[in-house]
Write an enzyme that holds these catalytic residues in place. Structure first.
Site, short mmCIF file in Angstrom:
data_model
loop_
_atom_site.label_atom_id
_atom_site.label_comp_id
_atom_site.label_asym_id
_atom_site.label_seq_id
_atom_site.Cartn_x
_atom_site.Cartn_y
_atom_site.Cartn_z
N ASP A 199 23.52 101.54 -64.75
CA ASP A 199 22.99 102.88 -64.85
C ASP A 199 21.51 102.89 -64.45
O ASP A 199 20.75 102.00 -64.82
CB ASP A 199 23.15 103.38 -66.29
CG ASP A 199 22.76 104.83 -66.46
OD1 ASP A 199 23.43 105.70 -65.89
OD2 ASP A 199 21.78 105.08 -67.19
N GLU A 255 26.94 82.83 -62.00
CA GLU A 255 27.37 81.75 -62.88
C GLU A 255 28.87 81.82 -63.15
O GLU A 255 29.47 80.85 -63.64
CB GLU A 255 26.63 81.83 -64.22
CG GLU A 255 25.12 81.61 -64.13
CD GLU A 255 24.43 81.94 -65.46
OE1 GLU A 255 25.13 82.17 -66.47
OE2 GLU A 255 23.18 81.98 -65.46
#
Length: 523
Positions: A199, A255
């Protein structure tokens, strides 16, 4: 599948309004889980959930008070885990909102920050002393009206909020704030989410010198309904430090296998440029702006947005949308350009799903849903309440999903009263009313075509010369897309090939006849 997101189609669920399974008039996670078959059934790749985190709901979940738990109105973490598992069983990726530019003022961190100028969280939010005359430190404005600064009697300082006073902005100049939010991302990635919708991704950093924003004389001579649009927001957002933090966020997603971030760029001045900058150089995977969420419905507008993006950022990737929870639904917004609701809804689907980039669909869009007309006493949105009647806010696009037209609340809820009303005009296009030849049927066919055609998913765009109101382009080397963006019949040169999918169109010799809102995909 590490780049599954490239050319993907995501379906946005507004949780309060999708399906209420506990009968309180508000949608919930169990309801969404029960309806996932509908989402998977018409051919999208992913589902995006608007915020479901703990919140006092001053801005319907975009004011988070606990980033690592589910608000009881929606359910529990166990309900969330069940939703993710069911979505994955159906082949759907799950994307969740991350609202990190600001929190709720009920967040424990803000309570600690406002309590002392010297405590551990003192510098986690944006605080500033008043000017000598007691007024705010600069002229920054809030999107929901008024100054972006609110006086706090505890610290005897002002705090900064881009939105409501109950939504204080985090201070991302503090590395501890960055680290904490990155750890929160890992919390949800460890639970199996496939990505994040970020957002207000260009609001994270503010100018540390607190310089005034400039007047934007390009907007109009008299004040807009919302004076926020009268400023050029040079310093309250869009700061260069954002770029380095986006790289840190990207490193976190990297990751994990096959994860993705899509950012919302809230800017009215250079949205395409910001989208490009934010999706290159190891930052976001993709970004979207409000460029196609406005009133413009011309060949030049759509052509310029796509062309400018790839010209500025050939290594970037956009995400396009015509509707979402913040704007008037496009079938109503563009009604003057449509011969009928159905014709416009089908054409919009074909156009959006033919554009180079990824796509986001908003719940109900697949039904040809229209904006709900609400009275003032039915509103919940701060924007509508503050700017009524010139601006009616966002509630009209957030009313509940309609499933079974004859059922109470069109199958959304058995409650006597729902958080926003279900009105007859919306119930008339319920899922159970969408038979062969309907808007929903067309979405299924168009999505199947896109899914099975690599040119439509990832192919480059070549623009075809055509006179207004015709928009024409070729995707890859194999698919020509031709659209009549008007409610009147036109003719244009017919591309070579067989018609793959069309509405209100036909070939006459070397000409393609396009009826009102007619279009053809030819390959």
């Amino acid at each position: 599948m590490s780049e599954w997101w490239k050319g993907s189609v995501t379906y946005q669920v507004y949780p309060r309004s999708f399906q209420d399974d506990d009968g309180d008039g508000i949608g919930d996670l169990k309801g969404i889980t029960r309806r996932l078959d509908h989402i998977a059934g018409f051919g999208v790749d992913a589902v995006w959930l608007s915020p479901v985190f703990t919140s006092p709901m001053a801005d319907m979940g975009y004011d988070v008070s606990d980033y690592r738990d589910i608000d009881p109105v929606f359910g529990t973490l166990a309900d969330f885990d069940a939703l993710v598992a069911r979505a994955h069983d159906l082949g759907l990726k799950v994307i969740i909102d991350q609202v990190i530019s600001h929190s709720s003022d009920q967040h424990p961190f803000f309570a600690e920050s406002r309590a002392s100028r010297t405590g551990p969280k003192a510098d986690w939010y944006v605080w500033a002393d008043p000017k000598p005359d007691g007024t705010p430190p600069n002229n920054w404005l809030a999107i929901f009206g008024g100054s972006a600064w609110t006086w706090d009697t505890r610290r005897r300082q002002y705090y900064f909020h881009n939105f409501l006073p109950s939504q204080p902005d985090f201070n991302f100049h503090n590395p501890e704030v960055q680290d904490w939010h990155l750890d929160t991302m890992r919390f949800w990635l460890d639970r199996g989410v496939d990505g994040f919708r970020l957002d207000t991704v260009n609001y994270y950093f503010h100018d540390s010198r607190l310089r005034d924003d400039a007047a934007d004389y390009r907007i109009k001579e008299r004040p807009d309904t919302n004076p926020y649009e009268m400023q050029y927001h040079l310093f309250s957002k869009n700061q260069p430090q954002n770029l380095d933090f986006l790289r840190r966020m990207r490193a976190v997603t990297d990751e994990y296998d096959a994860r993705m971030m899509v950012g919302e760029v809230g800017d009215s001045h250079d949205p395409i440029g910001i989208m490009g900058a934010y999706t290159t150089g190891g930052r976001l995977h993709q970004a979207y702006s409000f460029e196609m969420l406005g009133p413009q419905f011309t060949p030049a507008h759509f052509r310029d947005a796509v062309r400018d993006f790839f010209a500025d950022a050939p290594g970037g990737w956009p995400c396009w949308a015509f509707s979402n929870h913040d704007v008037r639904r496009h079938v109503s917004r563009w009604a003057e350009h449509g011969a009928s609701r159905e014709a416009l809804a089908k054409q919009a689907a074909a156009l959006l799903l033919s554009l180079q980039g990824s796509v986001c669909l908003y719940q109900g869009e697949e039904l040809g849903q229209t904006e709900t007309d609400l009275d003032f006493d039915e509103l919940t949105d701060p924007a509508g309440i503050n700017f009524w009647p010139e601006e009616k806010g966002r509630d009209g696009c957030r009313t509940p999903m309609v499933w079974e037209a004859p059922a109470p609340n069109a199958g959304f809820s058995v409650a006597n009263r729902t958080w926003l009303p279900v009105k007859p005009e919306q119930a008339a296009v319920a899922v159970d009313m969408q038979g062969e030849g309907s808007v929903l049927d067309f979405y299924r066919r168009m999505l199947a075509l896109r899914r099975g055609n690599e040119a439509l998913r990832t192919g480059a765009t070549e623009w075809i010369d055509a006179a207004d109101p015709v928009l024409a382009f070729r995707r890859g080397a194999s698919v020509a897309c031709v659209f009549n963006l008007s409610p009147e019949s036109v003719e244009t040169s017919a591309p070579e090939g067989e018609i793959l999918l069309a509405e209100a169109s036909g070939v006459k010799g070397d000409m393609l006849a396009l009826g009102p809102n007619g279009f053809a995909l030819i390959g």
